[in-house]
Design a protein around this motif. Structure first.
Motif, PDB file in Angstrom:
ATOM      1  N   LEU A  86      27.140   4.336  61.601  1.00 32.40           N
ATOM      2  CA  LEU A  86      26.103   4.399  60.770  1.00 32.40           C
ATOM      3  C   LEU A  86      24.995   5.734  61.306  1.00 32.40           C
ATOM      4  O   LEU A  86      24.333   6.164  60.334  1.00 32.40           O
ATOM      5  N   ARG A 104      26.636   7.378  56.027  1.00 30.42           N
ATOM      6  CA  ARG A 104      25.684   6.683  55.388  1.00 30.42           C
ATOM      7  C   ARG A 104      25.837   6.781  53.689  1.00 30.42           C
ATOM      8  O   ARG A 104      25.649   6.095  52.924  1.00 30.42           O
ATOM      9  N   SER A 158      19.584   8.745  61.668  1.00 29.05           N
ATOM     10  CA  SER A 158      20.774   8.831  62.722  1.00 29.05           C
ATOM     11  C   SER A 158      20.481   8.815  63.945  1.00 29.05           C
ATOM     12  O   SER A 158      21.138   8.398  64.773  1.00 29.05           O
ATOM     13  N   TRP A 205      16.611   0.198  56.009  1.00 32.11           N
ATOM     14  CA  TRP A 205      17.749   0.943  55.370  1.00 32.11           C
ATOM     15  C   TRP A 205      18.872  -0.244  54.945  1.00 32.11           C
ATOM     16  O   TRP A 205      19.683  -0.082  54.169  1.00 32.11           O
TER      17      TRP A 205
END
Lengths: 120, 120
Positions: A13, A19, B7, B83
């Motif tokens: 991820l 993503r 990230s 997310w």
DNA sequence: TCGTTAATTAACCAATAGGTTATTTATAGC
DNA sequence: GCTATAAATAACCTATTGGTTAATTAACGA
């Protein structure tokens, strides 16, 4: 990167391209070329991103003729979320209130019982 | 690793040592030596893990005398969870039911209104 | 069977990650 | 000021990551 499952999932991820690929697959299955289209990187690069996602269990793949179709596999996301849930009480006010309540109950219990369950 | 925030957060979580450190900090603040104690790796290695966590915003640090105390910072976990929430409907049956309900409502609205809001 | 399309694999490269040991910095306590 | 303790930084090493281009594999279609 170590080999444990959760690390593999989080590592998968930790890349915006991957993503974005998952976001695309949330709208439906797609072939490699279709997935590659929005990006300015080569097809082999996409191919390897897909391998990382597959390796993490986040997608599964099937072939029909010369096309490889990818589809979203939500299970690892559920696992990762489950791990993070352990920390929800730290940011979620409502959860914190519930948590405090449960703690109060548990403390009342430990006053009367022996060796209460250890929660991890 | 790319520089975008999500990230960085996921990358920080993609290591069992760092997740263990977060788990420890969930029980209260700790110094570097205290955090290092359960592991068989060197102190500098721990020091760098802490830097990664700090860089991801997952911990904040303060100094008193020669001790550096770390404390858990939940905000990035909330972000990461947010997310993942976008994918909850794929694994959570209850959420899927709610989602279907909301979709039905929205569809009923789009029948009467113009240009409904686009949800991302 | 030959050309086209879809995708993977191979070989390579630069940058990053995660570990080490040795050294340096900062503070406390006497 | 000296010594001990806590932690960070420096210098180094190896493996992994994420990208490239070139070559290979697989299937279709005429």
């Amino acid at each position: 990167m170590t080999t444990d499952r959760l690390s593999t999932i989080f590592a998968a991820l930790a890349d915006p391209t991957r993503r974005a690929i998952l976001a695309r697959l949330a709208e439906g299955d797609a072939t490699v070329s279709e997935l590659a289209e929005p990006f300015s990187i080569s097809l082999p690069a996409i191919s390897r991103h897909l391998k990382v996602l597959e390796n993490a269990g986040l997608i599964s793949r099937s072939r029909t003729a010369q096309w490889r179709s990818s589809s979203l596999n939500p299970e690892p996301l559920r696992e990762a979320t489950a791990w993070m849930e352990r920390y929800r009480r730290f940011w979620d006010v409502n959860f914190a209130r519930l948590d405090a309540h449960l703690r109060a109950i548990q403390q009342a219990q430990s006053a009367t019982e022996q060796s209460p369950e250890k929660t991890q």
